[in-house]
Design a protein around this motif. Structure first.
Motif, PDB file in Angstrom:
ATOM      1  N   PHE A  10       0.852  -1.194   0.000  1.00  0.00           N
ATOM      2  CA  PHE A  10       0.000   0.000   0.000  1.00  0.00           C
ATOM      3  C   PHE A  10       0.888   1.243   0.000  1.00  0.00           C
ATOM      4  O   PHE A  10       2.014   1.214   0.503  1.00  0.00           O
ATOM      5  N   VAL A  11       0.376   2.330  -0.564  1.00  0.00           N
ATOM      6  CA  VAL A  11       1.063   3.620  -0.544  1.00  0.00           C
ATOM      7  C   VAL A  11       0.332   4.514   0.456  1.00  0.00           C
ATOM      8  O   VAL A  11      -0.869   4.767   0.316  1.00  0.00           O
ATOM      9  N   GLN A  17       1.593  16.407   2.703  1.00  0.00           N
ATOM     10  CA  GLN A  17       2.381  16.239   1.470  1.00  0.00           C
ATOM     11  C   GLN A  17       3.338  17.404   1.246  1.00  0.00           C
ATOM     12  O   GLN A  17       4.060  17.442   0.247  1.00  0.00           O
ATOM     13  N   ASN A  18       3.351  18.360   2.170  1.00  0.00           N
ATOM     14  CA  ASN A  18       4.224  19.524   2.054  1.00  0.00           C
ATOM     15  C   ASN A  18       5.618  19.179   2.586  1.00  0.00           C
ATOM     16  O   ASN A  18       5.764  18.752   3.732  1.00  0.00           O
ATOM     17  N   VAL A  85      10.890  10.289   3.288  1.00  0.00           N
ATOM     18  CA  VAL A  85      10.824   9.709   1.941  1.00  0.00           C
ATOM     19  C   VAL A  85       9.631  10.274   1.174  1.00  0.00           C
ATOM     20  O   VAL A  85       8.607  10.633   1.762  1.00  0.00           O
ATOM     21  N   GLU A  86       9.798  10.324  -0.136  1.00  0.00           N
ATOM     22  CA  GLU A  86       8.717  10.886  -0.971  1.00  0.00           C
ATOM     23  C   GLU A  86       7.595   9.875  -1.157  1.00  0.00           C
ATOM     24  O   GLU A  86       6.418  10.210  -1.031  1.00  0.00           O
ATOM     25  N   ARG A  87       7.980   8.618  -1.436  1.00  0.00           N
ATOM     26  CA  ARG A  87       6.960   7.569  -1.647  1.00  0.00           C
ATOM     27  C   ARG A  87       6.907   6.681  -0.404  1.00  0.00           C
ATOM     28  O   ARG A  87       7.838   5.950  -0.115  1.00  0.00           O
ATOM     29  N   LYS A  88       5.806   6.775   0.309  1.00  0.00           N
ATOM     30  CA  LYS A  88       5.674   6.067   1.584  1.00  0.00           C
ATOM     31  C   LYS A  88       4.914   4.757   1.351  1.00  0.00           C
ATOM     32  O   LYS A  88       3.706   4.784   1.153  1.00  0.00           O
ATOM     33  N   ILE A 172      -3.587   4.652   0.531  1.00  0.00           N
ATOM     34  CA  ILE A 172      -4.297   4.862   1.796  1.00  0.00           C
ATOM     35  C   ILE A 172      -4.137   6.325   2.200  1.00  0.00           C
ATOM     36  O   ILE A 172      -3.011   6.786   2.411  1.00  0.00           O
ATOM     37  N   ASP A 173      -5.243   7.039   2.296  1.00  0.00           N
ATOM     38  CA  ASP A 173      -5.186   8.449   2.674  1.00  0.00           C
ATOM     39  C   ASP A 173      -5.049   8.577   4.196  1.00  0.00           C
ATOM     40  O   ASP A 173      -5.953   9.041   4.896  1.00  0.00           O
ATOM     41  N   HIS A 174      -3.896   8.122   4.671  1.00  0.00           N
ATOM     42  CA  HIS A 174      -3.629   8.142   6.111  1.00  0.00           C
ATOM     43  C   HIS A 174      -2.132   7.955   6.317  1.00  0.00           C
ATOM     44  O   HIS A 174      -1.391   7.720   5.359  1.00  0.00           O
ATOM     45  N   TYR A 175      -1.675   8.039   7.577  1.00  0.00           N
ATOM     46  CA  TYR A 175      -0.258   7.788   7.874  1.00  0.00           C
ATOM     47  C   TYR A 175      -0.058   6.423   8.519  1.00  0.00           C
ATOM     48  O   TYR A 175       1.057   6.056   8.867  1.00  0.00           O
TER      49      TYR A 175
END
Length: 309
Positions: A10-11, A17-18, A85-88, A172-175
């Motif tokens: 999953f991403v 995102q800043n 990192v840019e891509r999590k 996934i719109d989460h951390y």
């Protein structure tokens, strides 16, 4: 029949995102995590090494601190690393592991806080029977029950999620990995499972919260018959518990006692019980508790004396 998992990873879109915000967050959340681990470890060491902190309240508090360290460790290191990192990304297995341990430890914390409220109720409302009711054996069973309750709660959440088919979208719109954001990615109708999540986590949070509020209400009513000194001491102890309860249960009820829909504020609210509460618990319990502060002073003086020798 096994569910179709075409998604191997999953991403995570993360907390922000800043890029500049991410650098600031990296420093802040690293500090928060360090304070959480050191603060809770200090409480555990103080309670275990002090001969004065032997009441059931401190027995439960040491376990609460241990759960807070574990809970924070499940969430914070991944979150902190992702700021760099840019891509999590997170693998499917790691995602489900984080989901399981997050709910396992979170559920255990809910039960422990409820047990601690019961302990305060017995101590204040039935002081003459306190030591016969809250024996070491009973306290041990209560802690075991809290761990078991957390495990059963979490295994239900995890099994419900792993049985879903994930065959396409993987952002996934989460951390972190949680049930609500994952339900949005499943390639099937998740309405029933969404209701089961509300029934499980939402009702668990609400039930524990109602029990806690009721117990503290009974305690406050019973304090009217106490002397001013006794009332102030009891209120000081209860105030610490109530503060932690509100900080932890408020966001949990907001997050889980609703259908499987997400709000933009969810990530911010989630930070409260995954990052701030584990960090604030040691501060709340020590700043308002003279016995813990005195035990810490004694431990520090003994250490200084040993170093001088």
């Amino acid at each position: 029949m096994e569910p179709a998992h075409n998604v191997s990873e999953f991403v995570l879109l993360g907390l922000t995102q800043n890029q500049e915000s991410e650098q600031i967050c990296f420093v802040l959340f690293s500090l928060f995590y360090a304070v959480t681990v050191v603060g809770n470890l200090l409480i555990i060491i103080t309670i275990k090494s002090s001969k004065s902190l032997i009441s059931p309240m401190y027995f439960f508090l040491s376990y609460l601190s241990f759960v807070d360290i574990c809970y924070s460790t499940v969430i914070a290191p991944k979150l902190i690393g992702d700021f760099l990192v840019e891509r999590k990304t997170i693998s499917f297995a790691a995602c489900m592991t984080q989901l399981f341990f997050g709910h396992f430890l979170g559920g255990t914390e809910m039960f422990l806080l409820t047990v601690m409220a019961y302990d305060r109720y017995i101590a204040i409302c039935k002081p003459l029977h306190y030591m016969t009711i809250m024996t070491g054996r009973v306290c041990g069973w209560m802690v075991l029950g809290s761990w078991t309750g957390g495990f059963l709660h979490s295994i239900v959440q995890t099994l419900l999620t792993t049985q879903l088919p994930f065959c396409g979208p993987n952002e996934i719109d989460h951390y972190l990995c949680d049930v609500q954001p994952l339900l949005k990615l499943a390639c099937t109708d998740t309405y029933v499972i969404g209701l089961m999540v509300v029934a499980n986590t939402g009702m668990l949070s609400l039930t524990c919260f109602v029990v806690l509020v009721t117990s503290y209400f009974v305690i406050l009513v019973s304090l009217r018959r106490r002397t001013t000194e006794g009332r102030l001491k009891a209120l000081s102890t209860c105030a610490s518990h109530i503060t932690v309860v509100v900080l932890y249960f408020g966001p949990c009820i907001f997050m889980y006692l609703r259908p499987s829909i997400t709000f933009p504020e969810d990530k911010t609210v989630c930070v409260f019980y995954t990052v701030f509460t584990p960090m604030l618990n040691p501060l709340i319990y020590t700043l308002r508790n003279e016995e813990v502060k005195n035990a810490m002073r004694k431990m520090w003086i003994q250490k200084v004396d040993l170093d001088d020798k």
